[in-house]
Design a protein around this motif. Structure first.
Motif, PDB file in Angstrom:
ATOM      1  N   SER A 183       0.834  -1.207   0.000  1.00  0.00           N
ATOM      2  CA  SER A 183       0.000   0.000   0.000  1.00  0.00           C
ATOM      3  C   SER A 183       0.868   1.255   0.000  1.00  0.00           C
ATOM      4  N   ILE A 210      -4.686   2.598   2.782  1.00  0.00           N
ATOM      5  CA  ILE A 210      -4.309   2.820   4.179  1.00  0.00           C
ATOM      6  C   ILE A 210      -3.106   1.954   4.562  1.00  0.00           C
ATOM      7  N   THR A 241      -4.717  -3.982   4.651  1.00  0.00           N
ATOM      8  CA  THR A 241      -5.562  -3.824   3.459  1.00  0.00           C
ATOM      9  C   THR A 241      -6.568  -4.972   3.377  1.00  0.00           C
ATOM     10  N   ASP A 279      -3.793  -2.566  -5.598  1.00  0.00           N
ATOM     11  CA  ASP A 279      -3.227  -2.977  -4.310  1.00  0.00           C
ATOM     12  C   ASP A 279      -4.152  -4.025  -3.702  1.00  0.00           C
TER      13      ASP A 279
HETATM   14 MG   LIG Z   1      -1.729  -2.896   2.399  1.00  0.00          MG
END
Ligand SMILES: [Mg+2]
Ligand SMILES: Nc1nc2c(ncn2[C@@H]2O[C@H](COP(=O)(O)OP(=O)(O)OP(=O)(O)O)[C@@H](O)[C@H]2O)c(=O)[nH]1
Length: 296
Positions: free
Chosen positions: A22, A35, A43, A62
């Motif tokens: 991320s 985040i 995540t 992601d």
């Molecule tokens: Mg992540």
């Protein structure tokens, strides 16, 4: 200018939890979209980050960290998302941490289907001192799989990220842009509102509690330039609710304020954020609850 783009493709970001997927997405896009926390499995969604550069559009996806053990229905749902990022994309970035390659990394690599174009990304090279220590690691890593390339980067400092884009570009299919050049993501403000509050739970709560928490946006209204957002934090037990609230509700207030400030920065306008905490027993293991929460 969408018409000038000659390459466009999707790039899945996979790897064990906490390697910095991320953080790298955010660095690539130049905005905090996904985040981040120092806890694994932060995540839970597929977060798209779009980069349009010259004649190329990169659509990064992601993904959650490859779940280390499949216990709950939630982890199985996360696992399906990892598969999606690893299979339904044009290229995969397989991310590891510099000087670390263990069974969890191996399991994440195994998940990528045969024949998929994979670029190994070695993150957190800012932590390697002296830098020469990296060479034998890169050498060993390049022998574990027929990677298209092995690229050391630092999501934290941005080192070598431009080089990574160059290499990724070579593996993208030719074609016009899928999104307008100014697009940064496919997710909406409602999604980011929930994520920013969830991030504070990951950053502020103890080791176990974040995994028992989910954020639901009950309402999101635009009132002139003000966004009125009502959010519920789900926990699994009364004792967890008490911890999230903190003494006199102070802890929740502190987290909500931090989340609201992040939302105002991201949305570019004032936000009113109302927060509640509710107990929903064993939601992490309840297929019906998870479906309602958007984990198909
Ligand atoms: Mg992540
Ligand atoms: N020193 C250093 N730390 C980094 C770097 N990239 C990420 N981190 C830190 O590593 C931790 C995990 O980062 P994330 O970006 O949340 O990792 P992730 O792979 O998305 O984790 P999951 O979503 O849990 O799978 C955070 O504390 C980051 O600040 C880097 O290049 N250098």
């Amino acid at each position: 200018m969408t018409g000038t783009v000659t390459r466009c493709g999707t790039i899945g970001m996979v790897g064990r939890p906490n390697v910095g997927k991320s953080s790298l997405l955010n660095r690539l896009v130049g905005e905090k979209l996904s985040i981040v926390s120092d806890k694994p499995q932060t995540t839970r969604h597929l977060v798209t980050g779009i980069v349009t550069q010259g004649d190329t559009q990169f659509v990064f996806v992601d993904a959650p960290g490859n779940p280390p053990r499949l216990k709950s229905v939630l982890q199985k749902a996360l696992n399906r998302r990892v598969n999606e990022a690893a299979s339904d994309t044009d290229v995969v970035l397989f991310m590891v941490e510099a000087l670390r390659f263990g069974p969890e990394d191996h399991a994440a690599l195994e998940r990528i289907p045969e024949g998929q174009a994979v670029i190994a990304v070695v993150n957190k090279v800012d932590l390697v001192k002296p830098a020469a220590k990296l060479i034998p690691f890169l050498d060993r890593l390049s022998r574990t799989h027929p990677f298209k390339a092995v690229i050391p980067v630092s999501a934290r400092t941005g080192r070598n990220v431009a080089e990574l884009l160059k290499v990724v570009r070579e593996h993208l299919p030719e074609g016009p842009a899928a999104y307008p050049a100014e697009s940064l993501t496919t997710k909406d403000e409602r999604f980011f509102a929930a994520e920013l509050l969830r991030e504070k739970l990951f950053q502020e709560m103890g080791q176990e509690l974040p995994y028992r928490c989910e954020v639901v946006i009950d309402s999101f209204k635009e009132d002139g330039r003000l966004r009125r957002i009502e959010a519920t934090i789900l926990v699994e037990r009364d004792s967890q609710k008490a911890i999230v609230l903190g003494k006199g509700g102070e802890k929740l207030k502190h987290m909500a304020t931090a989340a609201r400030k992040d939302m105002e920065k991201m949305f570019g306008g004032k936000v009113y954020l109302g927060t509640w905490v509710k107990v929903r027993r064993a939601w992490t293991d309840d297929a019906r609850a998870l479906r309602q929460l958007g984990y198909e």
